[in-house]
Scaffold this motif. Structure first.
Motif, mmCIF file in Angstrom:
data_model
loop_
_atom_site.group_PDB
_atom_site.id
_atom_site.type_symbol
_atom_site.label_atom_id
_atom_site.label_comp_id
_atom_site.label_asym_id
_atom_site.label_seq_id
_atom_site.Cartn_x
_atom_site.Cartn_y
_atom_site.Cartn_z
ATOM 1 N N ALA A 26 -5.696 34.254 0.710
ATOM 2 C CA ALA A 26 -4.315 34.409 0.259
ATOM 3 C C ALA A 26 -3.581 33.072 0.214
ATOM 4 O O ALA A 26 -2.688 32.874 -0.606
ATOM 5 N N ALA A 27 -3.967 32.148 1.095
ATOM 6 C CA ALA A 27 -3.246 30.876 1.205
ATOM 7 C C ALA A 27 -3.790 29.783 0.304
ATOM 8 O O ALA A 27 -3.046 28.894 -0.127
ATOM 9 N N LYS A 28 -5.084 29.824 -0.009
ATOM 10 C CA LYS A 28 -5.704 28.657 -0.647
ATOM 11 C C LYS A 28 -5.124 28.353 -2.028
ATOM 12 O O LYS A 28 -4.943 27.179 -2.365
ATOM 13 N N GLY A 29 -4.795 29.390 -2.820
ATOM 14 C CA GLY A 29 -4.253 29.139 -4.149
ATOM 15 C C GLY A 29 -2.896 28.449 -4.119
ATOM 16 O O GLY A 29 -2.710 27.384 -4.726
ATOM 17 N N PRO A 30 -1.904 29.023 -3.424
ATOM 18 C CA PRO A 30 -0.602 28.367 -3.333
ATOM 19 C C PRO A 30 -0.674 26.973 -2.729
ATOM 20 O O PRO A 30 0.021 26.054 -3.185
ATOM 21 N N VAL A 31 -1.516 26.795 -1.714
ATOM 22 C CA VAL A 31 -1.617 25.483 -1.071
ATOM 23 C C VAL A 31 -2.214 24.462 -2.036
ATOM 24 O O VAL A 31 -1.721 23.335 -2.164
ATOM 25 N N LEU A 32 -3.289 24.832 -2.730
ATOM 26 C CA LEU A 32 -3.915 23.900 -3.668
ATOM 27 C C LEU A 32 -2.962 23.527 -4.794
ATOM 28 O O LEU A 32 -2.879 22.359 -5.190
ATOM 29 N N ASN A 33 -2.230 24.501 -5.330
ATOM 30 C CA ASN A 33 -1.305 24.206 -6.418
ATOM 31 C C ASN A 33 -0.185 23.270 -5.966
ATOM 32 O O ASN A 33 0.241 22.386 -6.719
ATOM 33 N N LEU A 34 0.275 23.437 -4.748
ATOM 34 C CA LEU A 34 1.268 22.517 -4.207
ATOM 35 C C LEU A 34 0.649 21.141 -3.997
ATOM 36 O O LEU A 34 1.253 20.114 -4.341
ATOM 37 N N ALA A 35 -0.559 21.104 -3.464
ATOM 38 C CA ALA A 35 -1.216 19.828 -3.155
ATOM 39 C C ALA A 35 -1.528 19.027 -4.412
ATOM 40 O O ALA A 35 -1.356 17.802 -4.437
ATOM 41 N N ILE A 36 -1.993 19.686 -5.461
ATOM 42 C CA ILE A 36 -2.305 18.961 -6.698
ATOM 43 C C ILE A 36 -1.045 18.356 -7.292
ATOM 44 O O ILE A 36 -1.039 17.212 -7.771
ATOM 45 N N ARG A 37 0.045 19.078 -7.248
ATOM 46 C CA ARG A 37 1.293 18.549 -7.804
ATOM 47 C C ARG A 37 1.867 17.424 -6.935
ATOM 48 O O ARG A 37 2.551 16.548 -7.439
ATOM 49 N N HIS A 41 -4.250 14.453 -7.903
ATOM 50 C CA HIS A 41 -5.692 14.181 -7.979
ATOM 51 C C HIS A 41 -6.417 15.348 -7.326
ATOM 52 O O HIS A 41 -6.138 15.690 -6.178
ATOM 53 N N ARG A 42 -7.350 15.955 -8.073
ATOM 54 C CA ARG A 42 -7.967 17.185 -7.587
ATOM 55 C C ARG A 42 -8.707 16.984 -6.271
ATOM 56 O O ARG A 42 -8.547 17.783 -5.340
ATOM 57 N N GLU A 43 -9.555 15.950 -6.156
ATOM 58 C CA GLU A 43 -10.322 15.777 -4.926
ATOM 59 C C GLU A 43 -9.401 15.532 -3.729
ATOM 60 O O GLU A 43 -9.620 16.070 -2.641
ATOM 61 N N ASP A 44 -8.370 14.708 -3.922
ATOM 62 C CA ASP A 44 -7.420 14.469 -2.833
ATOM 63 C C ASP A 44 -6.718 15.773 -2.446
ATOM 64 O O ASP A 44 -6.486 16.037 -1.264
ATOM 65 N N ALA A 219 -15.427 17.662 -20.839
ATOM 66 C CA ALA A 219 -15.430 18.112 -19.443
ATOM 67 C C ALA A 219 -14.024 18.467 -19.000
ATOM 68 O O ALA A 219 -13.062 17.768 -19.321
ATOM 69 N N ALA A 220 -13.899 19.576 -18.279
ATOM 70 C CA ALA A 220 -12.611 19.996 -17.731
ATOM 71 C C ALA A 220 -12.551 19.593 -16.271
ATOM 72 O O ALA A 220 -13.462 19.878 -15.507
ATOM 73 N N HIS A 221 -11.485 18.920 -15.894
ATOM 74 C CA HIS A 221 -11.318 18.496 -14.504
ATOM 75 C C HIS A 221 -10.053 19.105 -13.927
ATOM 76 O O HIS A 221 -10.066 19.817 -12.942
ATOM 77 N N LEU A 222 -8.936 18.841 -14.578
ATOM 78 C CA LEU A 222 -7.655 19.345 -14.096
ATOM 79 C C LEU A 222 -7.332 20.730 -14.632
ATOM 80 O O LEU A 222 -6.743 21.557 -13.957
ATOM 81 N N ASP A 223 -7.726 20.990 -15.897
ATOM 82 C CA ASP A 223 -7.242 22.189 -16.580
ATOM 83 C C ASP A 223 -8.337 23.222 -16.795
ATOM 84 O O ASP A 223 -8.152 24.174 -17.516
ATOM 85 N N GLY A 224 -9.492 23.043 -16.151
ATOM 86 C CA GLY A 224 -10.633 23.883 -16.470
ATOM 87 C C GLY A 224 -10.510 25.329 -16.072
ATOM 88 O O GLY A 224 -11.267 26.164 -16.533
ATOM 89 N N ASP A 225 -9.553 25.664 -15.199
ATOM 90 C CA ASP A 225 -9.437 27.041 -14.730
ATOM 91 C C ASP A 225 -8.530 27.890 -15.608
ATOM 92 O O ASP A 225 -8.300 29.049 -15.315
ATOM 93 N N GLN A 226 -7.996 27.291 -16.667
ATOM 94 C CA GLN A 226 -7.047 28.004 -17.508
ATOM 95 C C GLN A 226 -7.468 27.900 -18.966
ATOM 96 O O GLN A 226 -6.924 27.132 -19.746
#
Length: 274
Positions: A26-37, A41-44, A219-226
């Motif tokens: 439940a937490a990983k999606g909101p946290v990742l979206n906040l972290a990327i913004r 950088h995706r890996e960071d 190759a999709a890096h940032l936008d590949g999930d959409q």
């Protein structure tokens, strides 16, 4: 915002691994979206997400009201990304808006020579647009960046955002106003999605982005999930119909919802706790 089932919170506190895994999911999606913004950088962002999830699951027993556990978890994430997280690779560039504008003005070239397929071209357009808007956010200081993300991108109210950030509502409003004016002014002067007279066009950033390794052909890096995410052209058409004050917000909100698997280290922690 993170939403936890109070029953699962209670079960997790009593040692249920299944409940812990449900909370992590439940937490990983909101946290990742906040972290990327915040880190651009995706890996960071993945690394920071991992650290935050571990903090959440190892300190869950400190939550007094299980009904408010989701808000507590989101506060943990914002605190970590605002004050604790290491500087990401994009942040270490110490970009100012002036530096970024100069970079954009020097890197414009039509991509006709690249011989991209239509799919490769559209994918590159999306990657360029997402990468550009994320880098733009990093030009803001962390306090202003977080205020802008919570208010204008995640659409939190002043009360919600100030409570999450644990600052007075007046301080939050000052921060988000400063960030909003800065971002809007930059977009108005530089981004053709915001203003047709602005010099920078996503299409003309494909060549330099490929040359510098910021994107990779096909190759999709940032936008590949959409897969169905709108192209910059479609976004520009939508933005053109809005009032000037809302255009920059629409551009920022058009970024995708980023998805990720549960980090392996979190699985290791869950195994140790079971």
């Amino acid at each position: 915002m993170i939403r936890f089932d109070p029953v699962q919170v209670q079960a997790a506190r009593q040692g249920s691994r299944a409940a812990l895994e449900a909370l992590v999911n439940a937490a990983k999606g909101p946290v990742l979206n906040l972290a990327i913004r915040m880190l651009a950088h995706r890996e960071d962002a993945e690394d920071a997400t991992q650290e935050i999830l571990i903090k959440i699951i190892t300190h869950l027993g400190e939550v007094r009201d299980t009904d408010l556990a989701g808000a507590w978890a989101f506060r943990v994430a914002t605190r970590h990304l605002s004050h604790t997280a290491r500087l990401g690779r994009v942040e270490r560039m110490r970009l100012s808006f002036e530096d970024f504008a100069d970079d954009l003005s020097r890197g414009q070239r039509a991509p006709s020579h690249l011989e991209l397929t239509e799919i490769e071209h559209q994918l590159a357009l999306k990657e360029v647009k997402v990468g550009c808007t994320l880098a733009m956010l990093v030009c803001l200081s962390r306090p202003l960046r977080m205020a802008y993300i919570l208010g204008d991108i995640f659409e939190m109210t002043d009360t919600e955002a100030s409570e999450i950030l644990e600052i007075p509502a007046g301080t939050y409003r000052q921060r988000v106003r400063r960030a909003r004016l800065t971002v809007s002014g930059f977009l108005q002067s530089n981004c053709s999605l915001q203003s047709r007279s602005a010099p920078c066009r996503c299409e003309n950033r494909i060549t330099p982005a490929l040359q510098m390794g910021r994107i990779a052909k096909g190759a999709a890096h940032l936008d590949g999930d959409q897969v169905g995410q709108k192209s910059p052209l479609e976004i520009g058409q939508d933005v053109a119909t809005l009032e000037a004050a809302q255009r920059s917000v629409a551009i920022m909100r058009s970024n995708p919802q980023f998805a990720s698997t549960v980090p392996s280290l979190v699985h290791q922690v869950l195994a140790q706790m079971s």
